[in-house]
Scaffold this motif. Structure first.
Motif, mmCIF file in Angstrom:
data_model
loop_
_atom_site.group_PDB
_atom_site.id
_atom_site.type_symbol
_atom_site.label_atom_id
_atom_site.label_comp_id
_atom_site.label_asym_id
_atom_site.label_seq_id
_atom_site.Cartn_x
_atom_site.Cartn_y
_atom_site.Cartn_z
ATOM 1 N N ARG A 1 5.916 -58.358 -4.999
ATOM 2 C CA ARG A 1 7.085 -59.198 -4.733
ATOM 3 C C ARG A 1 7.258 -59.466 -3.242
ATOM 4 N NH1 ARG A 1 11.759 -57.674 -3.011
ATOM 5 N NH2 ARG A 1 11.475 -55.489 -3.648
ATOM 6 N N VAL A 2 7.143 -58.431 -2.432
ATOM 7 C CA VAL A 2 7.299 -58.592 -0.991
ATOM 8 C C VAL A 2 6.193 -59.487 -0.429
ATOM 9 C CG1 VAL A 2 7.237 -57.379 1.221
ATOM 10 C CG2 VAL A 2 8.570 -56.445 -0.676
ATOM 11 N N ALA A 3 4.994 -59.376 -0.979
ATOM 12 C CA ALA A 3 3.894 -60.236 -0.529
ATOM 13 C C ALA A 3 4.223 -61.703 -0.769
ATOM 14 C CB ALA A 3 2.611 -59.852 -1.254
ATOM 15 N N THR B 1 7.361 -62.805 1.568
ATOM 16 C CA THR B 1 7.049 -62.986 2.980
ATOM 17 C C THR B 1 6.143 -64.197 3.193
ATOM 18 O OG1 THR B 1 5.246 -61.356 2.772
ATOM 19 C CG2 THR B 1 7.367 -60.568 3.600
ATOM 20 N N TRP B 2 5.242 -64.446 2.242
ATOM 21 C CA TRP B 2 4.425 -65.666 2.340
ATOM 22 C C TRP B 2 5.317 -66.897 2.230
ATOM 23 C CZ3 TRP B 2 4.130 -69.162 -1.791
ATOM 24 C CH2 TRP B 2 3.344 -70.292 -1.520
ATOM 25 N N ALA B 3 6.256 -66.891 1.270
ATOM 26 C CA ALA B 3 7.126 -68.038 1.053
ATOM 27 C C ALA B 3 8.007 -68.325 2.262
ATOM 28 C CB ALA B 3 7.994 -67.814 -0.181
ATOM 29 N N ALA C 1 -3.638 -65.525 5.030
ATOM 30 C CA ALA C 1 -2.296 -64.938 5.027
ATOM 31 C C ALA C 1 -1.524 -65.381 3.796
ATOM 32 C CB ALA C 1 -1.535 -65.322 6.289
ATOM 33 N N GLY C 2 -2.251 -65.767 2.739
ATOM 34 C CA GLY C 2 -1.619 -66.179 1.495
ATOM 35 C C GLY C 2 -1.115 -64.984 0.708
ATOM 36 N N PRO C 3 -0.473 -65.223 -0.426
ATOM 37 C CA PRO C 3 0.094 -64.114 -1.209
ATOM 38 C C PRO C 3 -0.943 -63.136 -1.736
ATOM 39 C CG PRO C 3 0.276 -66.210 -2.387
ATOM 40 C CD PRO C 3 -0.149 -66.537 -1.001
ATOM 41 N N VAL C 4 -2.165 -63.603 -2.063
ATOM 42 C CA VAL C 4 -3.180 -62.676 -2.580
ATOM 43 C C VAL C 4 -3.609 -61.668 -1.516
ATOM 44 C CG1 VAL C 4 -5.528 -62.467 -3.475
ATOM 45 C CG2 VAL C 4 -3.990 -64.199 -4.411
#
Length: 322
Positions: A284-286, A289-291, A301-304
């Motif tokens: 969720r934090v990933a 923070t990406w969004a 630096a994407g969500p994956v």
């Protein structure tokens, strides 16, 4: 049946019951399917399922779920086009092709209308953990699910990731919408709790059939062993040797060790619940923070990459034990 196996089985039943009662499980993928356990990407003969995998939803339930999802999509489009403040519930109902009274039959307000869309996304990741091959350790299954569900062009459409970014930015400025997002994440956490319980129960059964007990499976997942195993999950300080991550001062200490006597690797209901919360927060934090930034979803630096980095930081976490 050994003591650890009985504990794991009991934890699986309790956690599956929690997951089955979660409102978020009433929504599925884009089609708005109900609580039936899916066998999507990565599923196969080796996938682990839990005791909640029973008969699918009725026709009435599927129709209601489809209506909820249509309203959710209409709400998302209007929110992104006109903003949250300028969009009324009546506007959403009109765009979805339903009467205002139908809208209020499903949702208390316009912010709640995004619930099915939020839930579908986060539940998809939790269920991808279930669909991961049974031979994967818990950390590997979590990483597998991240790649399967958050990779643009593979597990998710690139435009869908931009929707996620826009909606989460809207949520940051709206306590009501942020609450809806939080409730969706909590529902997925309950689903993941049941999934992890089933996976760890399966591994306990395998261990009971003769696999090494109490050892460390790859990537830091604890095996299910007996008190007094060579390296234990609770850790100890007191007299003897110290293992990696342990505390100095003698005694056996385990990975992430804590003082206080000889630990065990028994799977517990509280350990499974904590594991689901930790894993859910890491992903969720990933995504959040990406969004909040402007990095492309398919970039370094994407969500994956962010989620995988968070899970790597949990390498020594005692999954399923407490």
């Amino acid at each position: 049946m050994t003591g650890p196996e009985r504990t794991a089985r009991a934890a699986a039943r309790a956690s599956a019951a929690h997951a089955g009662n979660s409102p978020a499980r009433r929504t599925g993928d884009d089609a708005g399917a109900g609580p039936a356990v899916r066998t999507g990407t990565g599923a196969g003969p080796g996938a682990v399922t839990d005791s909640a995998a029973v008969a699918g939803p009725s026709l009435t339930e599927r129709r209601k779920a489809a209506t909820r999802m249509e309203i959710a999509r209409a709400a998302a489009e209007l929110f992104m086009k006109h903003g949250l403040r300028a969009t009324r519930a009546e506007d959403i109902a009109r765009a979805a092709g339903v009467a205002p009274r139908t809208f209020y039959r499903y949702f208390a307000g316009k912010e709640e209308a995004l619930g099915p869309l939020f839930s579908a996304g986060v539940e998809k990741w939790a269920e991808a953990v279930r669909d991961a091959p049974a031979g994967l350790s818990v950390p590997d299954a979590l990483r597998h699910a991240v790649v399967q569900t958050l990779t643009p062009g593979a597990g998710v459409r690139p435009e869908s990731m931009e929707w996620v970014r826009s909606l989460l930015r809207l949520a940051e400025g709206s306590p009501a919408l942020l609450r809806v997002w939080g409730e969706a994440c909590q529902g997925a956490e309950r689903t993941l709790e049941g999934v992890l319980a089933a996976r760890l129960s399966h591994r306990a059964e395998v261990a009971g059939d003769g696999a090494p007990r109490g050892g460390e499976s790859r990537d830091g997942e604890p095996g299910v062993g007996e008190p007094g195993d060579e390296e234990s999950c609770g850790g100890a300080a007191g007299g003897g040797r110290a293992d990696r991550g342990g505390a100095a001062g003698g005694g056996r200490a385990d990975r992430g060790g804590a003082a206080g006597g000889v630990g065990s690797r028994h799977v517990t209901a509280s350990g499974i619940r904590l594991s689901a919360a930790v894993a859910g927060a890491a992903v969720r934090v990933a995504v959040e923070t990406w969004a909040a930034g402007d990095d492309p979803a398919d970039g370094p630096a994407g969500p994956v990459p962010r989620a995988l980095s968070h899970l790597e930081a949990l390498r020594d976490f005692p999954w399923g034990t407490a």
